[in-house]
Design an enzyme around this catalytic site. Structure first.
Site, PDB file in Angstrom:
ATOM      1  N   ARG A 113     -45.686  18.131 -38.504  1.00  0.00           N
ATOM      2  CA  ARG A 113     -45.909  17.154 -39.656  1.00  0.00           C
ATOM      3  C   ARG A 113     -47.086  17.479 -40.300  1.00  0.00           C
ATOM      4  O   ARG A 113     -48.176  17.756 -39.620  1.00  0.00           O
ATOM      5  CB  ARG A 113     -45.703  15.631 -39.143  1.00  0.00           C
ATOM      6  CG  ARG A 113     -44.346  15.270 -38.288  1.00  0.00           C
ATOM      7  CD  ARG A 113     -44.328  13.860 -38.459  1.00  0.00           C
ATOM      8  NE  ARG A 113     -44.912  13.296 -37.463  1.00  0.00           N
ATOM      9  CZ  ARG A 113     -44.986  11.906 -37.203  1.00  0.00           C
ATOM     10  NH1 ARG A 113     -43.748  11.238 -37.641  1.00  0.00           N
ATOM     11  NH2 ARG A 113     -45.832  11.154 -36.512  1.00  0.00           N
ATOM     12  N   ARG A 118     -52.119   4.327 -38.738  1.00  0.00           N
ATOM     13  CA  ARG A 118     -51.185   3.106 -39.029  1.00  0.00           C
ATOM     14  C   ARG A 118     -51.635   1.983 -39.209  1.00  0.00           C
ATOM     15  O   ARG A 118     -52.888   1.523 -38.577  1.00  0.00           O
ATOM     16  CB  ARG A 118     -50.173   3.254 -38.060  1.00  0.00           C
ATOM     17  CG  ARG A 118     -49.420   4.619 -37.720  1.00  0.00           C
ATOM     18  CD  ARG A 118     -49.599   5.010 -36.411  1.00  0.00           C
ATOM     19  NE  ARG A 118     -48.834   6.483 -36.187  1.00  0.00           N
ATOM     20  CZ  ARG A 118     -47.597   6.675 -36.335  1.00  0.00           C
ATOM     21  NH1 ARG A 118     -46.814   6.052 -36.286  1.00  0.00           N
ATOM     22  NH2 ARG A 118     -47.153   8.275 -36.493  1.00  0.00           N
ATOM     23  N   GLY A 170     -41.724  12.277 -24.115  1.00  0.00           N
ATOM     24  CA  GLY A 170     -42.726  13.012 -25.069  1.00  0.00           C
ATOM     25  C   GLY A 170     -41.837  14.024 -25.784  1.00  0.00           C
ATOM     26  O   GLY A 170     -42.603  14.811 -26.683  1.00  0.00           O
ATOM     27  N   ASP A 215     -42.734   8.373 -40.118  1.00  0.00           N
ATOM     28  CA  ASP A 215     -41.916   8.201 -38.869  1.00  0.00           C
ATOM     29  C   ASP A 215     -40.252   8.121 -39.147  1.00  0.00           C
ATOM     30  O   ASP A 215     -39.935   6.920 -39.243  1.00  0.00           O
ATOM     31  CB  ASP A 215     -42.250   7.021 -38.154  1.00  0.00           C
ATOM     32  CG  ASP A 215     -43.500   7.419 -37.148  1.00  0.00           C
ATOM     33  OD1 ASP A 215     -43.838   8.793 -37.249  1.00  0.00           O
ATOM     34  OD2 ASP A 215     -43.914   6.742 -36.232  1.00  0.00           O
ATOM     35  N   ASP A 222     -46.211  -0.312 -36.569  1.00  0.00           N
ATOM     36  CA  ASP A 222     -46.770   0.978 -36.157  1.00  0.00           C
ATOM     37  C   ASP A 222     -46.335   2.375 -36.847  1.00  0.00           C
ATOM     38  O   ASP A 222     -46.715   3.185 -36.823  1.00  0.00           O
ATOM     39  CB  ASP A 222     -46.377   1.058 -34.669  1.00  0.00           C
ATOM     40  CG  ASP A 222     -45.134   1.025 -34.362  1.00  0.00           C
ATOM     41  OD1 ASP A 222     -44.725  -0.169 -34.562  1.00  0.00           O
ATOM     42  OD2 ASP A 222     -44.363   1.941 -33.773  1.00  0.00           O
ATOM     43  N   GLY A 255     -49.060   3.898 -29.271  1.00  0.00           N
ATOM     44  CA  GLY A 255     -49.608   5.006 -29.401  1.00  0.00           C
ATOM     45  C   GLY A 255     -48.786   6.092 -29.814  1.00  0.00           C
ATOM     46  O   GLY A 255     -47.607   5.961 -29.635  1.00  0.00           O
ATOM     47  N   LYS A 284     -44.701  16.892 -33.426  1.00  0.00           N
ATOM     48  CA  LYS A 284     -44.073  15.655 -32.908  1.00  0.00           C
ATOM     49  C   LYS A 284     -42.985  16.343 -31.952  1.00  0.00           C
ATOM     50  O   LYS A 284     -42.104  17.092 -32.255  1.00  0.00           O
ATOM     51  CB  LYS A 284     -43.281  15.047 -34.098  1.00  0.00           C
ATOM     52  CG  LYS A 284     -42.628  13.759 -33.486  1.00  0.00           C
ATOM     53  CD  LYS A 284     -42.186  12.864 -34.673  1.00  0.00           C
ATOM     54  CE  LYS A 284     -41.177  11.464 -34.137  1.00  0.00           C
ATOM     55  NZ  LYS A 284     -40.665  10.774 -35.485  1.00  0.00           N
TER      56      LYS A 284
HETATM   57  P1  AMP Z   1     -40.770   4.890 -33.026  1.00  0.00           P
HETATM   58  O1  AMP Z   1     -39.703   3.883 -32.968  1.00  0.00           O
HETATM   59  O2  AMP Z   1     -40.123   6.358 -33.046  1.00  0.00           O
HETATM   60  O3  AMP Z   1     -41.861   4.782 -34.085  1.00  0.00           O
HETATM   61  O4  AMP Z   1     -41.524   5.118 -31.683  1.00  0.00           O
HETATM   62  C1  AMP Z   1     -42.241   3.931 -31.190  1.00  0.00           C
HETATM   63  C2  AMP Z   1     -43.251   4.275 -29.931  1.00  0.00           C
HETATM   64  O5  AMP Z   1     -42.416   4.835 -29.009  1.00  0.00           O
HETATM   65  C3  AMP Z   1     -44.317   5.299 -30.423  1.00  0.00           C
HETATM   66  O6  AMP Z   1     -45.343   4.821 -29.696  1.00  0.00           O
HETATM   67  C4  AMP Z   1     -43.703   6.629 -30.154  1.00  0.00           C
HETATM   68  O7  AMP Z   1     -44.542   7.519 -30.101  1.00  0.00           O
HETATM   69  C5  AMP Z   1     -43.054   6.149 -28.669  1.00  0.00           C
HETATM   70  N1  AMP Z   1     -41.998   7.295 -28.375  1.00  0.00           N
HETATM   71  C6  AMP Z   1     -40.663   7.354 -29.047  1.00  0.00           C
HETATM   72  N2  AMP Z   1     -40.136   8.421 -28.442  1.00  0.00           N
HETATM   73  C7  AMP Z   1     -40.840   8.961 -27.601  1.00  0.00           C
HETATM   74  C8  AMP Z   1     -40.389   9.781 -26.298  1.00  0.00           C
HETATM   75  N3  AMP Z   1     -39.350  10.648 -26.331  1.00  0.00           N
HETATM   76  N4  AMP Z   1     -41.368  10.041 -25.567  1.00  0.00           N
HETATM   77  C9  AMP Z   1     -42.696   9.391 -25.361  1.00  0.00           C
HETATM   78  N5  AMP Z   1     -42.761   8.517 -26.309  1.00  0.00           N
HETATM   79  C10 AMP Z   1     -42.180   8.139 -27.315  1.00  0.00           C
HETATM   80 MG    MG Z   2     -43.337   5.386 -34.730  1.00  0.00          MG
END
Ligand code: AMP
Ligand code: MG
Length: 464
Positions: free
Chosen positions: A151, A158, A101, A237, A227, A66, A88
């Site tokens: 963004r 997705r 977050g 992403d 995702d 998510g 983001k």
């Molecule tokens: P990504 O590898 O960037 O596609 O991230 C994979 C998942 O981790 C996605 O669901 C992102 O929303 C979540 N995510 C990545 N970085 C953070 C963060 N700093 N805080 C919260 N969720 C994150």
């Molecule tokens: Mg991602």
């Protein structure tokens, strides 16, 4: 709701992204907008939300993910349909799991620049409107500062959004999502015998085309987890991505990808694999495995046809010949053996003169094994003669598809280093260069230079 950032400030904006939503880009630096784009204030009619999705990460089922740090503000009506705006790095959401977050300035600049560079290259992608920053410290490998990227995309749904409801065995929700996507973005599929099969086939086709575009400019996504795969076939992403420099088909741009699952050479197959994951998720709606399989079978021919079309254009070929793929394979073999710079090789190839091999110096000098280049050039010249190719029109056409400027990692790093000292001029300058990737821009020659020694071992990880 977004979590406010302390004392946010403007970092960068893309005028061409702003134009898509009819916004004067100068407004984006105004305090009101900085507040909005940092999540410190929310527009009156906006109902922020974070979306749930699941996914396969590095080929393994990862369960629920998510939008852990992305918050959708809503959409804006444009001439080309609604455009969603998403922050983001705007703070924790119900899907943040162990994350904070937030996003750091470094990764936000990379996503911002690459989104806009890809759009300028004519590659389907989500867009980046602006970056705002704050001095708030964010803990990664070291302490960095926070930033938010705004963004834009017609939708951020997705493959993993579908996998989520499939894995939860919620066919009703799955159907609501599929119907929403079809009605909003693929209305022409509604009248097909099996709209869900048609959706899968169309997403396969768009994904195959997107990845063919990546291969043709040497773009490596780095984290092609399901995702991160857009249901609209948009590049989505941006994390540890890279543009190929010294050509190596096995190159892995993501330092964390120790197995090389997402190497340059693997991207087309991984795209197909990801479509299978989507096909599995859509199966309850499609009904028959054979129908899903038929849709998935369209991926490979769609990829091959697009790839060959793009490669013919890169080589300035106007006609299609039976042995074209042999010419392409031979080219990649000499590029591989000599590790020539991907971008500069194709750009220089436009200067080749059919009747004057003695003027090949610029090209030959890119190869350690010059006779190997000569051998391939002989074949290429014969092919050009076959279609009576004229040098000048061919060069002009090739310069429209072989970029002079791409977002090399070191260029991004220079802009990031300056930005971390609160000098954002290089982000703006680099954006301006990358928005005209096919123009010569003689005053910006140095942006086409090979990476300097200090950058030869730059490593990019998932940390963002
Ligand atoms: P990504 O590898 O960037 O596609 O991230 C994979 C998942 O981790 C996605 O669901 C992102 O929303 C979540 N995510 C990545 N970085 C953070 C963060 N700093 N805080 C919260 N969720 C994150
Ligand atoms: Mg991602």
């Amino acid at each position: 709701m977004p979590t406010p950032l302390p004392a946010p400030y403007f970092v960068a904006a893309s005028a061409s992204a702003a134009a898509l939503i009819g916004l004067d880009p100068a407004l984006l630096a105004q305090p009101d907008y900085v507040e909005l784009l940092s999540g410190n204030s929310v527009a009156e009619r906006s109902q922020p939300l974070a979306a749930v999705y699941s996914g396969h990460q590095f080929g393994v089922w990862a369960g629920q993910l998510g939008d852990g740090r992305a918050i959708l503000l809503g959409d804006i009506a444009t001439e080309n349909g609604p455009m969603e705006l998403q922050l983001k790095g705007a703070g924790a959401t119900p899907y943040s799991r162990m994350g904070d977050g937030r996003a750091v300035l470094r990764s936000s600049i990379r996503e911002f620049l690459c989104s806009e560079a890809m759009a300028a290259l004519g590659i389907p992608t989500s867009r980046a409107l602006a970056i705002t920053g704050s001095q708030q410290g964010i803990m990664r490998e070291t302490v960095e500062t926070a930033a938010v990227v705004t963004r834009m995309a017609p939708s951020f749904v997705r493959f993993g959004s579908f996998e989520h409801w499939f894995s939860r065995k919620k066919p009703d929700e799955l159907k609501i999502l599929a119907d929403y996507v079809i009605d909003s973005f693929y209305p022409e599929l509604r009248t097909q015998d099996n709209p869900y099969q048609a959706l899968l086939a169309e997403v396969c086709r768009r994904t195959a085309h997107m990845i063919a575009h990546w291969q043709a400019v040497g773009f490596m996504h780095g984290v092609m987890n399901t995702d991160n795969m857009s249901i609209l076939g948009l590049t989505l992403d941006y994390g540890p991505f890279g543009f190929m420099e010294a050509f190596d088909a096995e190159h892995i741009c993501n330092h964390t990808d120790s197995q090389g699952r997402y190497s340059y050479a693997n991207q087309p197959q991984v795209g197909h694999w990801n479509c299978y994951a989507l096909g599995q998720a859509l199966l309850p709606l499609i009904g028959e495995v054979s129908l899903a399989q038929a849709a998935l079978d369209s991926y490979e021919p769609a990829f091959a046809a697009k790839m060959n079309e793009l490669l013919r254009a890169k080589l300035g070929l106007r006609t299609e010949q039976g042995d074209d793929s042999q010419l392409f394979d031979a080219m990649f073999a000499v590029m591989q053996a000599n590790h020539v710079d991907f971008t500069n090789f194709f750009r220089a190839l436009g200067n080749l003169q059919v009747g004057a091999p003695e003027n090949d110096t610029e090209l030959r000098d890119m190869f350690i094994d010059r006779p190997a280049f000569d051998g391939w050039a002989l074949q290429y010249r014969a092919r050009l003669l076959l279609e009576q190719s004229d040098d000048l029109p061919r060069k002009l056409a090739m310069d429209q598809v072989n970029p002079k400027y791409v977002l090399r990692n070191y260029l991004a790093q220079v802009a990031i280093d300056k930005a971390q000292r609160q000098d954002y001029t290089e982000v703006a300058q680099l954006l301006a260069v990358l928005q005209k990737p096919f123009d010569e821009q003689p005053e910006h020659q140095h942006y086409a230079a090979l990476p300097p020694d200090w950058a030869s071992h730059l490593e990019v990880s998932c940390s963002s």
